[in-house]
Design an enzyme around this catalytic site. Structure first.
Site, short mmCIF file in Angstrom:
data_model
loop_
_atom_site.label_atom_id
_atom_site.label_comp_id
_atom_site.label_asym_id
_atom_site.label_seq_id
_atom_site.Cartn_x
_atom_site.Cartn_y
_atom_site.Cartn_z
N LYS A 54 0.88 -1.28 -0.02
CA LYS A 54 -0.03 0.03 0.09
C LYS A 54 0.93 1.38 0.02
O LYS A 54 0.68 2.28 -0.60
CB LYS A 54 -0.88 -0.27 1.42
CG LYS A 54 -2.04 -1.07 1.07
CD LYS A 54 -2.80 -1.23 2.41
CE LYS A 54 -3.88 -2.34 2.15
NZ LYS A 54 -4.54 -2.96 3.43
N GLN A 98 -4.44 -1.58 9.59
CA GLN A 98 -4.40 -2.80 9.06
C GLN A 98 -5.01 -3.72 9.81
O GLN A 98 -4.75 -3.88 11.33
CB GLN A 98 -3.09 -3.31 8.81
CG GLN A 98 -2.71 -4.47 8.09
CD GLN A 98 -3.58 -4.60 6.69
OE1 GLN A 98 -3.43 -3.58 5.87
NE2 GLN A 98 -3.76 -5.70 6.10
N ASP A 121 -11.04 3.00 4.10
CA ASP A 121 -11.34 1.86 4.19
C ASP A 121 -13.08 1.32 4.17
O ASP A 121 -13.19 0.15 4.16
CB ASP A 121 -10.77 1.08 5.59
CG ASP A 121 -9.78 0.03 5.31
OD1 ASP A 121 -9.52 -0.55 3.99
OD2 ASP A 121 -9.33 -0.60 6.32
N1 GUN Z 1 -6.67 -6.65 6.39
C1 GUN Z 1 -7.10 -7.50 5.14
N2 GUN Z 1 -7.95 -6.46 4.31
C2 GUN Z 1 -8.06 -5.56 4.90
C3 GUN Z 1 -8.71 -4.36 4.37
O1 GUN Z 1 -9.16 -4.13 3.46
N3 GUN Z 1 -8.44 -3.43 5.35
C4 GUN Z 1 -7.90 -3.22 6.44
N4 GUN Z 1 -7.96 -2.20 7.35
N5 GUN Z 1 -7.34 -4.50 6.95
C5 GUN Z 1 -7.23 -5.56 6.10
#
Ligand code: GUN
Length: 295
Positions: A54, A98, A121
Site C-alpha cells: 500500500k 491494518q 477503508d
Molecule cells: N486486512 C485485510 N484486508 C484488509 C482491508 O481491506 N483493510 C484493513 N484495514 N485491513 C485488512
C-alpha cells in the site's frame, strides 16, 4: 477453459493510472497531494506485506504517505492516540488501520475512532450506514474493486441475480449493498449466502453473477455454477503444495479449472480481485482529497 478471463491486474493498472493523473491534476492546481496514513500493529508477515504494497502504491501514484509501525503489545490507548493524530493531520486524507489487530485491542473501538471523512477503508458504522442508505461515502476497497471489475468488463448487473457467498463486514455485506443499490454496477437482485445456508449449491446455481468470499479453498465447484455465469473469486487461501518452492500456493474460494469450463467469465487467483483492493484504496484517498478541496 471456455470462460473469458477477467484480468484484475490490467484493470487495476488502469485505475491506478487514472488516480495518478487525478492526483497530479490536484497538485497542478496548487492543492496538497492526497495523503494516506497506514497503521500496522505487530509483525504479522501477511499484514506487513500488504502494508508495504500500500505504501509503495502511494509513492507510485504521487501521494503523500505515512506508515506508523507499532509494537504488537501497544496499548489500545496508544493506538487510539495515533489514530487521533492522523485525524488531526491536515496532510492526511485517508486512514487505514491494518486488520486483524491483537486480541487485547478492540477493533471496533479503533475503527470508530477514525474520522468518517478519512475512513477510506469504509469500515466505520457511519460509512456502512451511508452505503446501506445509498448516500455517498467511502465503501470498503475489496467489494468496490469487484464492482469496478464488473463495470469495466462490461458485465451487466441491472436486473440479474447476483449471489454473494460470505457475510463479513469487510466484503460480503458491503458487496451485497453495492450490487443492490441503484446505479451503475448495481440494480441487481441480490441473495447473500453463508455458512448456515441450506443447499448452498442450489442457491449458487441460480446466480448470473456469483461472488465467492468465504475464505475456504475450492468451496465453490463447477456443479454449483450456472452455465455462462460470471464468477468473481475474492478468496486468497494457502494450499499446501510440496512441489512449489514455498511449500504452498495461493488459491481462491473457487475450484478454478472446473469453474472456468462452465462459467462465461471468471477472475483468476492471484491476478483477479487482489490487485483491485489497493487500486480502490488509492481511488478512495484521491476522492477524499478532492472532497476536502470542494468543501
Ligand atoms: N486486512 C485485510 N484486508 C484488509 C482491508 O481491506 N483493510 C484493513 N484495514 N485491513 C485488512
Amino acid at each position: 477453459m471456455s470462460a473469458k478471463l477477467i484480468d484484475g491486474k490490467k484493470i487495476a493498472a488502469e485505475v491506478r493510472e487514472e488516480v495518478r493523473l487525478g492526483a497530479a491534476e490536484l497538485v497542478a492546481k496548487g492543492h496538497a497531494a492526497p495523503g494516506l496514513g497506514v497503521i500496522l500493529v505487530g509483525d504479522n508477515p501477511a499484514s506487513k506485506a500488504y502494508v508495504g504494497s500500500k505504501t509503495k502504491a502511494c509513492k507510485e501514484a504521487g501521494f503523500h504517505s505515512v506508515q506508523i509501525d507499532l509494537p504488537g503489545d501497544v496499548s489500545e490507548a496508544g493506538l487510539l492516540a495515533e489514530v487521533q493524530r492522523l485525524n488531526n493531520d491536515p496532510a492526511i486524507h485517508g486512514i487505514l488501520v491494518q486488520l486483524p489487530l491483537p486480541a487485547h485491542i478492540s477493533e471496533r473501538r479503533v475503527i470508530e475512532t477514525i474520522s468518517p471523512d478519512k475512513d477510506v477503508d469504509g469500515l466505520t458504522t457511519i460509512s456502512a450506514g451511508r452505503l446501506a442508505s445509498g448516500i455517498p461515502g467511502f465503501v470498503p476497497c475489496t467489494p468496490l474493486g469487484v464492482q469496478q471489475l464488473l463495470i469495466r468488463s462490461g458485465i451487466k448487473t441491472a436486473g440479474v441475480h447476483a449471489v454473494v457467498v460470505g457475510r463479513s463486514n469487510l466484503v460480503g455485506k458491503p458487496m451485497a449493498q453495492l450490487l443492490v443499490n441503484k446505479g451503475k454496477g448495481g440494480d441487481a437482485t441480490v441473495t447473500v449466502c453463508h455458512s448456515r445456508t441450506a443447499d448452498l449449491g442450489a442457491v449458487c446455481r441460480q446466480a448470473d453473477i456469483l461472488v465467492a468470499a468465504i475464505g475456504k479453498a475450492h468451496a465453490i465447484t463447477a456443479d454449483m455454477i450456472k452455465p455462462g455465469a460470471t464468477v468473481i473469486d475474492v478468496g486468497i487461501n494457502k494450499l499446501e503444495d510440496p512441489s512449489t518452492p514455498k511449500g504452498y500456493r495461493l488459491t481462491g474460494d473457487v475450484e478454478f479449472d472446473g469453474a472456468a469450463a462452465v462459467a462465461g467469465a471468471i477472475t483468476p487467483v492471484p491476478g483477479g480481485v487482489g490487485p483491485m483492493t489497493i487500486a480502490m484504496l488509492l481511488s478512495n484517498t484521491l476522492e477524499s482529497a478532492i472532497r476536502r478541496v470542494q468543501g
